[in-house]
Design a protein around this motif. Structure first.
Motif, PDB file in Angstrom:
ATOM      1  N   ARG A   1     -12.243  31.697  14.418  1.00  0.00           N
ATOM      2  CA  ARG A   1     -13.703  31.704  14.381  1.00  0.00           C
ATOM      3  C   ARG A   1     -14.221  32.001  12.972  1.00  0.00           C
ATOM      4  O   ARG A   1     -13.547  32.642  12.187  1.00  0.00           O
ATOM      5  CB  ARG A   1     -14.250  32.712  15.377  1.00  0.00           C
ATOM      6  CG  ARG A   1     -14.132  34.151  14.923  1.00  0.00           C
ATOM      7  CD  ARG A   1     -14.878  35.107  15.797  1.00  0.00           C
ATOM      8  NE  ARG A   1     -13.986  35.624  16.828  1.00  0.00           N
ATOM      9  CZ  ARG A   1     -14.359  36.502  17.718  1.00  0.00           C
ATOM     10  NH1 ARG A   1     -15.567  36.952  17.746  1.00  0.00           N
ATOM     11  NH2 ARG A   1     -13.512  36.931  18.615  1.00  0.00           N
TER      12      ARG A   1
ATOM     13  N   LEU B   1     -16.605  34.085  10.812  1.00  0.00           N
ATOM     14  CA  LEU B   1     -17.313  35.356  10.892  1.00  0.00           C
ATOM     15  C   LEU B   1     -18.390  35.394   9.822  1.00  0.00           C
ATOM     16  O   LEU B   1     -18.254  34.796   8.755  1.00  0.00           O
ATOM     17  CB  LEU B   1     -16.326  36.511  10.719  1.00  0.00           C
ATOM     18  CG  LEU B   1     -15.213  36.566  11.775  1.00  0.00           C
ATOM     19  CD1 LEU B   1     -14.099  37.506  11.349  1.00  0.00           C
ATOM     20  CD2 LEU B   1     -15.762  36.984  13.122  1.00  0.00           C
TER      21      LEU B   1
ATOM     22  N   GLU C   1     -11.050  40.135  19.112  1.00  0.00           N
ATOM     23  CA  GLU C   1     -12.225  40.815  19.654  1.00  0.00           C
ATOM     24  C   GLU C   1     -12.678  41.945  18.735  1.00  0.00           C
ATOM     25  O   GLU C   1     -13.880  42.170  18.581  1.00  0.00           O
ATOM     26  CB  GLU C   1     -11.934  41.344  21.059  1.00  0.00           C
ATOM     27  CG  GLU C   1     -11.838  40.236  22.089  1.00  0.00           C
ATOM     28  CD  GLU C   1     -11.712  40.772  23.501  1.00  0.00           C
ATOM     29  OE1 GLU C   1     -12.606  41.539  23.923  1.00  0.00           O
ATOM     30  OE2 GLU C   1     -10.717  40.423  24.167  1.00  0.00           O
TER      31      GLU C   1
ATOM     32  N   GLY D   1     -14.562  40.390  16.001  1.00  0.00           N
ATOM     33  CA  GLY D   1     -15.881  39.989  16.507  1.00  0.00           C
ATOM     34  C   GLY D   1     -16.839  41.165  16.618  1.00  0.00           C
ATOM     35  O   GLY D   1     -18.003  41.056  16.245  1.00  0.00           O
TER      36      GLY D   1
ATOM     37  N   ASP E   1     -17.960  42.333  13.248  1.00  0.00           N
ATOM     38  CA  ASP E   1     -18.877  41.362  12.644  1.00  0.00           C
ATOM     39  C   ASP E   1     -20.317  41.547  13.136  1.00  0.00           C
ATOM     40  O   ASP E   1     -21.242  41.059  12.503  1.00  0.00           O
ATOM     41  CB  ASP E   1     -18.383  39.939  12.946  1.00  0.00           C
ATOM     42  CG  ASP E   1     -18.994  38.905  12.004  1.00  0.00           C
ATOM     43  OD1 ASP E   1     -19.140  39.195  10.798  1.00  0.00           O
ATOM     44  OD2 ASP E   1     -19.300  37.795  12.489  1.00  0.00           O
TER      45      ASP E   1
END
Length: 192
Positions: free
Chosen positions: A2, A4, A184, A187, A190
């Motif tokens: 992903r 960020l 996670e 995430g 972030d």
């Protein structure tokens, strides 16, 4: 992987994905496969006194009483090093770090949570992924100090019902659960 928003997290996440996931973890599958393809000819067997029934490097490794479980241990060790560096880098950039810290402070996840995150309104223990990360750190410890053999401290600190003095079986599924937990954590950080 992903994208960020935080540039520090984005860089550390790229390292985690490219080194630990794509190189270290990949080696757990590719090295045994590669060793199976490394066939010993008769001259090599004779020169190194390799038994007749051993045909390749993989069989020789097994014959010597070893296996490839250490590669999975190295994957866990690498993942925990990524987390430790992530916490150190992120906390020292964005939080008050006037707390006196030992050299291995960022390995002490409960202490980091208590002294850094909880005072800032985030209790990492309330997240299921953090429990998995804490198990990974306990596993890291026995991989480094006990070659993966379960001791009383591991059982006490993880709450897992396992057999003492047995090697912890690290499966690909377990490693992927740890990887998901790390993603996670990235995430969550972030969003801060």
């Amino acid at each position: 992987m992903r994208k960020l928003n935080n540039p520090i997290l984005n860089t550390l996440n790229a390292t985690f994905n490219n080194v630990t996931k794509n190189a270290v973890f990949y080696s757990t599958a590719i090295i045994p496969q590669d060793h199976r393809s490394r066939i010993f000819n008769d001259d090599v067997k004779k020169t190194f006194n390799i038994p007749e029934q051993v045909n390749n490097w993989y069989e020789y490794t097994i014959y010597l009483g070893s296996d490839y479980s250490r590669l999975r241990m190295l994957t866990i060790i690498s993942a925990c090093s990524d987390i430790e560096f992530l916490l150190k880098t992120f906390i020292e950039k964005y939080f008050d770090t006037s707390i006196s810290k030992s050299k291995n402070y960022y390995q002490k996840l409960d202490l980091v949570n208590k002294e850094i995150f909880i005072p800032n309104g985030i209790d990492l223990d309330s997240y299921e992924f953090f429990k998995k990360i804490k198990i990974a750190f306990q596993l890291r410890h026995i991989c480094i100090h006990n070659m993966g053999f379960i001791d009383e401290t591991f059982i006490k600190n993880t709450g897992l019902s396992l057999t003492l003095d047995q090697q912890f079986e690290i499966s690909d599924a377990f490693i992927n659960e740890i990887f998901d937990a790390i993603e996670e954590l990235f995430g969550l950080l972030d969003t801060l």
